[in-house]
Each structure stands twice: as C-alpha cells, then as structure tokens.
Write an enzyme that holds these catalytic residues in place. Structure first.
Site: not given
Length: 325
Positions: A92, A188-189, A275, A304
């Site tokens: 992201y 993540s993204q 996370d 994360h």
C-alpha cells in the site's frame, strides 16, 4: 503489540461471515472482458542500469479499460530457454521504484515482472502510473479504500484488481518466459493482489504466494484494529454514517476472501499474530476458503513485517517446489 485477535486454534478454523455479493462472478467477468477488448500490445524497452547480472525492460501493458500500466521486467542476464516468472505486486502506497530494488527473484533464476500500482507511489518507492478514473468518484477519506466507494463500478480496487489480472495475462506476450510456470506474489496490498489475480485468472497461475495479505474479511477488520489503512473506512463512516450499508456492499466485491475460493493453484500465505495492519483473522479467513493445496506460515512475534527474511526464504522454497520440480 500483544496478541489481540482470536487464539490460534480458533484462527485455524475461522470462516468469514461476509457473503459473496449477488452477481459477483458476472461483475468480474464483465470487467475483465472489457479490459481485454480494449487491450493493446505490450511495449518493452530495454533499460541501461549498473546491474551486470540482470537485463531490465521498461514495460507498458494495458490494464483496466485499456489504460496503460507500467512495470519492470528483470531477467537474469544471459539466461537461456524459457524461464519461470514471478509476477509481483506492491504494498500500500508504494510504486515500482527502481529496477535494482527487485533482485531476489532474479537471484533465484526467475524472470520477474513488477507491476506499478496506479495512483500510488507517494509514500515509498515512487510510481509512474496515473489513475485516470480517480476524479469524479465522489467523497472519500484520504487514501484508496473509500475512493469511489459509492459503487463497485467506480471503486478504486476494481481498477487495481483488473490491472493485476491483466499483468498475469501479459506474461504471454513477454519474451523468454514459460507461461506454464507463473507465480503471483506480494506482501500486504501486494499479497491481496496476488490472491485476487490468481482468483480472477486461475488458469494462468501455477502458484500463489501472499505475505500478510491486505483486504481480507474487511467487515471484521475494521472492528478489531485501529490501524490504517483500515481506519480509512472508519474515518469515512464517521463523516457518512448513513452510507455504511452501501460502503460495505461495495467493499465486499474487493474482499479477497471472495476470490480466494476461486484459486486452483498451490498457495502459500503468511500471517503474524501481532499484525494490526492486516489482522490474522482476515488472513485465515482467506486461507480457509482456498480449496487447492495450501500452506500458511504463522509468525507469533511479528507485526506487519510478517516473517521478514524467514518468509522470503520460504517463498523461494515454495516456488521452487511447484515451478522448478
């Protein structure tokens, strides 16, 4: 951050309560069909870099609605024969950055296509791809989660998921690549896009790797974490309390739990029990929908960062087991 989500034994059996939206399959079939109909041939230009062991190409392919998307293609210099390829998606706020930031997969002997993220690249690793449809999408909180949230048709992630699927399809136009050995990957993204692409074009993907994936079980995530980006939704709903039902009905179309069940390739996911950005219950919600062979790495003491080099090592081992055997 302490462990804050469900206990691990409950996570391993947890299923999301979010139902697949009516017309979900038709929505994506139509969206991808329109993108393919507007597609133009891929453009590749070799780029001079200081790297001696890697040949780099600046790539332009067409994504959502035929719009141009940038990417890097890094190939081990002097490689002979068709190579397996990793198609990687970015976390992201980040863009494709510079070619020398993406050498892990080349060092392991793969071609590597890194898709730029439309409209992102303002937080880290600069980007080069605009988002032409960003204007006129209605009110949103800063960020991307509520951009165009009044309808699935106008939502930002409709465009980005389509770009990701088209990146996988673009592999067929690249030189020196084995199209039967494609792995989608990202964190993540980027992990969410890896799952989404594998669910949208399952016949094109031989393995799926998603580290601490975002956009999983969105309705629950906003109730268990105060961290951004999910807090963008909370911020938006505080200002637009009368739009909650519409907002979540839109976001359900981009909850990767609903695309994970369409994956047919072997899958590797990771989660971290500390996370708060991508809560572990969401990751397990996606993982538990996958019906193909699958593995999940759980990092008890990570946030994360989700495993760091430990997961990078597992990633290459997993890809080799399924693409190089």
């Amino acid at each position: 951050m302490a462990h804050f989500d469900l206990p691990l034994p409950e996570l391993r059996t947890y299923r999301s309560g979010t139902a697949e939206p009516d017309g979900f399959g038709d929505f994506w079939t139509r969206t991808l069909g329109e993108a393919r109909a507007a597609a133009k041939p891929v453009e590749l230009t070799e780029v001079a870099t200081p790297l001696r062991g890697v040949t780099t190409y600046d790539v332009t392919f067409t994504g959502y609605a035929g719009q141009p998307i940038k990417a890097w293609l890094n190939v081990p210099a002097g490689a002979s024969g068709p190579l397996p390829i990793a198609v990687e998606f970015i976390g992201y706020g980040g863009g494709r950055g510079r070619p020398l930031e993406w050498l892990l997969w080349n060092a392991a002997g793969y071609a590597h296509l890194v898709m730029d993220t439309r409209g992102q690249g303002g937080n880290w690793r600069g980007g080069d791809t605009p988002d032409p449809d960003a204007d006129g999408a209605g009110p949103s909180s800063p960020g991307f989660l509520t951009r165009g949230v009044r309808s699935p048709e106008t939502h930002y992630y409709r465009r980005l998921f389509t770009d990701a699927a088209r990146a996988v399809e673009t592999v067929a136009e690249l030189p020196g690549v084995d199209t039967s050995k494609v792995v989608t990957t990202g964190k993540s993204q980027g992990g969410a896009l890896s799952i989404a692409a594998a669910g949208l074009v399952p016949d094109r993907v031989a393995a799926v790797i998603a580290g601490v994936p975002f956009l999983c079980d969105i309705r629950r995530a906003v109730t268990v974490t105060d961290s951004f980006p999910f807090q963008e939704i909370v911020t938006f709903l505080r200002a637009n309390a009368d739009r909650a039902e519409q907002t979540f009905a839109t976001l359900d179309h981009f909850d990767v739990v609903n695309l994970a069940r369409r994956i047919t390739a072997p899958a590797l996911l990771s989660t971290a029990l500390m996370d708060t950005v991508c809560p572990p219950s969401g990751v397990f919600a996606a993982f538990n929908e996958i019906t193909s062979s699958k593995e999940i790495d759980v990092y008890d003491w990570d946030g994360h960062e989700g495993g760091r080099a430990f997961f990078d090592t597992k990633t290459l081992e997993f890809a080799a087991a399924h693409l190089l055997s």
